[in-house]
Motif scaffolding. Structure first.
Motif, PDB file in Angstrom:
ATOM      1  N   GLY A  96       1.401   2.085  -3.587  1.00 51.02           N
ATOM      2  CA  GLY A  96       0.105   2.488  -4.124  1.00 51.02           C
ATOM      3  C   GLY A  96      -0.307   3.871  -3.652  1.00 51.02           C
ATOM      4  O   GLY A  96      -0.828   4.683  -4.428  1.00 51.02           O
TER       5      GLY A  96
ATOM      6  N   THR B 138       0.820  -1.212   0.000  1.00 48.95           N
ATOM      7  CA  THR B 138       0.000   0.000   0.000  1.00 48.95           C
ATOM      8  C   THR B 138       0.854   1.263   0.000  1.00 48.95           C
ATOM      9  O   THR B 138       0.371   2.321  -0.412  1.00 48.95           O
TER      10      THR B 138
ATOM     11  N   LEU C  96      -7.344   2.878  -3.085  1.00 45.99           N
ATOM     12  CA  LEU C  96      -6.466   1.791  -3.503  1.00 45.99           C
ATOM     13  C   LEU C  96      -7.221   0.473  -3.487  1.00 45.99           C
ATOM     14  O   LEU C  96      -7.881   0.143  -2.492  1.00 45.99           O
ATOM     15  N   ASP C  97      -7.112  -0.262  -4.563  1.00 49.11           N
ATOM     16  CA  ASP C  97      -7.630  -1.629  -4.609  1.00 49.11           C
ATOM     17  C   ASP C  97      -6.532  -2.538  -4.060  1.00 49.11           C
ATOM     18  O   ASP C  97      -5.519  -2.774  -4.716  1.00 49.11           O
TER      19      ASP C  97
ATOM     20  N   PRO D 158       1.119  -5.944  -5.237  1.00 47.90           N
ATOM     21  CA  PRO D 158       0.860  -4.528  -5.551  1.00 47.90           C
ATOM     22  C   PRO D 158      -0.595  -4.146  -5.317  1.00 47.90           C
ATOM     23  O   PRO D 158      -1.513  -4.954  -5.457  1.00 47.90           O
ATOM     24  N   SER D 159      -0.784  -2.869  -4.939  1.00 44.36           N
ATOM     25  CA  SER D 159      -2.115  -2.270  -4.823  1.00 44.36           C
ATOM     26  C   SER D 159      -2.328  -1.344  -6.011  1.00 44.36           C
ATOM     27  O   SER D 159      -1.381  -0.706  -6.489  1.00 44.36           O
ATOM     28  N   ARG D 160      -3.573  -1.234  -6.440  1.00 45.96           N
ATOM     29  CA  ARG D 160      -3.865  -0.489  -7.672  1.00 45.96           C
ATOM     30  C   ARG D 160      -4.774   0.711  -7.383  1.00 45.96           C
ATOM     31  O   ARG D 160      -5.862   0.548  -6.825  1.00 45.96           O
ATOM     32  N   PRO D 161      -4.341   1.934  -7.759  1.00 45.40           N
ATOM     33  CA  PRO D 161      -5.221   3.099  -7.578  1.00 45.40           C
ATOM     34  C   PRO D 161      -6.471   3.000  -8.453  1.00 45.40           C
ATOM     35  O   PRO D 161      -6.396   2.633  -9.628  1.00 45.40           O
ATOM     36  N   VAL D 162      -7.607   3.298  -7.862  1.00 43.31           N
ATOM     37  CA  VAL D 162      -8.876   3.359  -8.591  1.00 43.31           C
ATOM     38  C   VAL D 162      -9.364   4.808  -8.499  1.00 43.31           C
ATOM     39  O   VAL D 162      -9.742   5.280  -7.429  1.00 43.31           O
TER      40      VAL D 162
ATOM     41  N   HIS E 189      -0.864  11.306  -8.356  1.00 34.85           N
ATOM     42  CA  HIS E 189      -2.103  11.720  -9.028  1.00 34.85           C
ATOM     43  C   HIS E 189      -2.545  13.102  -8.535  1.00 34.85           C
ATOM     44  O   HIS E 189      -2.898  13.980  -9.345  1.00 34.85           O
TER      45      HIS E 189
ATOM     46  N   GLN F  13       1.461   6.462  -5.503  1.00 37.09           N
ATOM     47  CA  GLN F  13       0.836   6.695  -6.817  1.00 37.09           C
ATOM     48  C   GLN F  13      -0.382   7.612  -6.696  1.00 37.09           C
ATOM     49  O   GLN F  13      -0.619   8.464  -7.560  1.00 37.09           O
TER      50      GLN F  13
END
Length: 325
Positions: free
Chosen positions: A159, A156, A279-280, A310-314, A166, A162
């Protein structure tokens, strides 16, 4: 009721081989193991736990210590761990520490008396205490890294960096981070990388906290949020929901006055007004991988690796360029 001998006959192996396939699968060739498992499932055979413990010295139990069950973030982790344990005919024993290091140590000691190994999620004990425990019982850490002890970490921190990028790309230069509970290893990782990003961008980072990861703490954070902050990153979804409520009460609109993003993504964040950037985090996969790593340890493999998922920004409607841009 099917017996071990019934399983052996159905699989075309000896009783001893069938027993090894079910109790010590690492000692049996993979095709044989699968044939025995298939026969056991077809016949509805379940090994007796007490008999297994006497034969192998293993109970088939996995101890899982979590900090709380009131936070739904941990529910998919428990589910992932349980499903993976069941695939190898193991079962979970779950204990809740409530972020108390003394209680955490006592619960881990009790579980270790019954379980073959332990998984400790976001443990709050000292590095020295965790190293000592790992010398006494097979141990996997989750969302905590201590030297070369085996661990599974949801990344996280990267993530969240990131998400920070943004916000910086949108033009925010005064950003607040509502941090997590005191002593949280994950929160320390996040705070450090956010400070680094802010310094690189010549932006100001306002760190609020430590805070308990609760709705009420989010409301309180909204009251103390610096007026100059045009964006807020929150440690978890509960804090985020509290911030949404508190900001609305203070007549600060999201995202028109303040952008808002969370470091995890409960389902409710998709349906808030506005929907919240988050974060997903692969929480269920973290639980599953922790059990797999523990099984590797129990099989005698030398596991000293930290596995990072990894965590992914949504990106959703709660983040926008600042009004003065």
């Amino acid at each position: 009721m099917a017996t071990l001998m019934d399983v052996a006959r159905a699989a075309g192996v000896s009783k001893a081989t069938a027993s090894r396939a079910l109790q010590r699968p690492e000692l049996v060739a993979e095709p044989t193991r699968l044939r025995v498992l298939d026969a056991a499932q077809r016949l509805g055979f379940h090994p007796n736990a007490a008999a297994r413990a006497l034969t192998t010295g293993r109970t088939g139990l996995v101890g899982l210590v979590v900090p709380t069950l009131s936070n739904p973030f941990f529910a998919p982790l428990v589910m992932g761990a349980q499903q993976t344990a069941e695939k190898t005919d193991r079962h979970l024993l779950i204990a809740v520490s409530e972020y108390d290091p003394t209680r955490e140590a006592e619960l881990a000691d009790r579980l270790a008396e019954q379980a073959d190994g332990l998984i400790m999620v976001t443990p709050v004990g000292t590095d020295a205490a965790l190293r000592e425990r790992a010398r006494r019982v097979p141990l996997i850490l989750v969302d905590r890294q201590v030297g070369r002890l085996p661990a599974v970490v949801a990344d996280t921190a990267t993530g969240l960096a990131q998400l920070m990028d943004h916000l910086l790309d949108q033009g925010h230069r005064d950003i607040a981070y509502v941090s997590g509970p005191a002593g949280s290893w994950a929160d320390g990782q996040r705070s450090a990388i956010l400070r680094e990003r802010a310094e690189q961008a010549k932006a100001r980072l306002h760190v609020l906290g430590p805070m308990p990861p609760t709705f009420d703490a989010g409301i309180e954070a909204a009251r103390t949020l610096p007026r100059e902050a045009t964006a807020v990153l929150a440690y978890n979804s509960y804090l985020t929901l509290g911030l949404l409520h508190g900001l609305a009460a203070a007549h600060r609109r999201v995202p028109e006055d303040v952008s808002l993003a969370a470091a995890d993504d409960l389902s409710s964040l998709k349906s808030t007004t506005p929907s919240v950037t988050a974060l997903d985090v692969p929480v269920e996969e973290v639980g599953a991988l922790a059990v797999t790593r523990l099984i590797d340890l129990l099989a005698g493999h030398h596991v000293t690796v930290t596995s990072r998922l990894p965590s992914r920004p949504v990106l959703r409607a709660s983040t926008a360029p600042p009004a003065n841009r």
